[in-house]
Design an enzyme around this catalytic site. Sequence first.
Site, short mmCIF file in Angstrom:
data_model
loop_
_atom_site.label_atom_id
_atom_site.label_comp_id
_atom_site.label_asym_id
_atom_site.label_seq_id
_atom_site.Cartn_x
_atom_site.Cartn_y
_atom_site.Cartn_z
N LYS A 154 0.80 -1.21 0.02
CA LYS A 154 0.07 0.00 -0.04
C LYS A 154 0.68 1.10 0.00
CE LYS A 154 -1.57 2.68 2.92
NZ LYS A 154 -1.30 3.84 2.14
N GLU A 212 10.13 1.38 10.26
CA GLU A 212 11.07 2.34 9.83
C GLU A 212 10.26 3.68 10.12
OE1 GLU A 212 14.25 2.02 9.10
OE2 GLU A 212 14.36 -0.32 8.69
N CYS A 245 13.81 10.82 6.47
CA CYS A 245 13.69 10.61 7.94
C CYS A 245 15.01 10.51 8.52
CB CYS A 245 13.54 9.18 8.20
SG CYS A 245 14.34 7.86 6.98
N GLU A 299 10.30 16.36 14.76
CA GLU A 299 10.74 16.25 13.45
C GLU A 299 10.40 17.29 12.56
OE1 GLU A 299 9.23 12.56 11.52
OE2 GLU A 299 11.15 12.25 10.39
#
Length: 487
Positions: free
Chosen positions: A183, A259, A293, A390
């Site tokens: 997906k 992850e 990331c 983040e």
Amino acid sequence: MSENEVALLAKVPTGLYIGGEWRESSTGKTLPVYDPATGVELIRIADASVEDGAAAMDAAVAAQESWAATAPRVRGEILRRAFDLLQERKEEFALLMTIEMGKPLAEARGEVGYGGEFLRWFSEEAVRISGRYGQNPEGTGHMIVTQRPVGPCFLITPWNFPLAMATRKIAPALAAGCTVVVKPAELTPLTTLFFVKLLEEVGLPAGVVNVITTSTSSTVSAPIIADPRLRKLSFTGSTAVGQRLLAQAAQGVLRTSMELGGNAPFVVFDDADLDTAVDGAMLAKFRNTGQACTAANRFIVHESIAAEFGRRLTARVAEFSIGRGTDDGVTFGPLVNEAAVESTDAMVKDALERGAQLLIGGARPEGPGSFYQPTVLTNVPAESRLLQEEIFGPLVGITTFQSEDEAVRLANATEYGLIGYVFTTDLARGQRMIDRLDTGMMGLNTGLVSNAAAPFGGVKQSGLGREGSLEGIHEYLSTKYTLIPAS
Ligand SMILES: NC(=O)c1ccc[n+]([C@@H]2O[C@H](COP(=O)([O-])OP(=O)(O)OC[C@H]3O[C@@H](n4cnc5c(N)ncnc54)[C@H](O)[C@@H]3O)[C@@H](O)[C@H]2O)c1
Ligand SMILES: O=CCCC(=O)O
């Protein structure tokens, strides 16, 4: 859109890929995909329902036994052919990623190279799945340890590296003998659809890879994760979503790979080569417009060199040419959507209100598209959002330290632990920092560590498991032990 782009989009399948067939959603619904540089709708694709998700699982389950029984060499050769064909189609894949995600063409070509390497690497690993055979300590029998494919897997990927995040999961799963339901993110599904068409062309048997694209990820994914036939969930995305999916996966005690997000410290010591540190910062921060990331999130710079580091970095940032990633000379594209621009801008405003100083950028350019200027802020107070959260955007926030212990304390002061960057010419100090930073990965005097041969992954809330390298295939294998008594 150029003629070239229109011709390319005409080649991209718009359906769901289930059991080796392209089909519409069971509801007939479609979802739009937009160009982030212009805001224009590119194409509409099938919007999967819960029933489509169940059909994809049925297909993956049906193909599992024969795929697991397919010779490793055959599995590896399919991946290798996919690698070769991807090289031939490099320009098409790069252009498609640029128009659906925004990264400049040169970066998109780089991602085709990076993403393709997972196919080559795992085509080679497919034939190196080994086991053990030996006598038990008592001498009364023999112990056999084998590695078996875990079984049908559900792979959920993010929008920021539309090709590489898919191949980093699909290639090891296929090499190990697992079938999958994939997906992709609803913002960038086209690259995955185009890639799966390529897999079909190189002879992948029906049902081994199934793709569902949907605007209702949570509704469609939950029943797949709850399906007792599923054996593994591999997710790349934000920590918040990863936590939710882990809770769902716990019900079926699924194998998981996670992850997740990062909040990377970028530490520059006073003995660093400043040009190397600035080169590293440009890569670690501005690769993918800061939407990685692994992006450097907190610039922790020794107080004696912080002003000079800020000056040199600002001069480099001023050289960026902002625009649509397909245009000649453009080195800095749009963010993925309007929400990303607003979140980036809110972080800049928050830091400025708290007393940070703006060196360059800090605003969205005039005109259409989800652009934000590359931005450098210095004297950023510790409590600012951009040092706490983040960022996932093109913002540099510089803060200072005095001692090595303070640098370590600041670097580790986060719930994340994906990667840390350290710049120093003192090797002993570099080695101490490698030992002392709580991260799964480190870049010592470099701003880029990604490689198919690298065990990629984090500690703390940055995730579980590793992708790529020797470790990557083991995420899709389970160990089986057998005892045979001596007769
Ligand atoms: N550690 C890594 O390797 C890595 C790599 C790339 C991105 N990321 C992280 O991903 C994030 C950015 O990507 P994003 O915005 O696409 O993340 P996201 O978590 O919003 O979405 C990731 C994927 O999960 C899907 N999703 C969202 N909610 C879901 C739900 N409830 N159930 C099932 N699926 C759901 C999305 O449709 C998408 O396919 C950042 O935090 C970044 O650090 C991590
Ligand atoms: O966004 C995270 C992945 C980045 C990478 O694989 O280099």
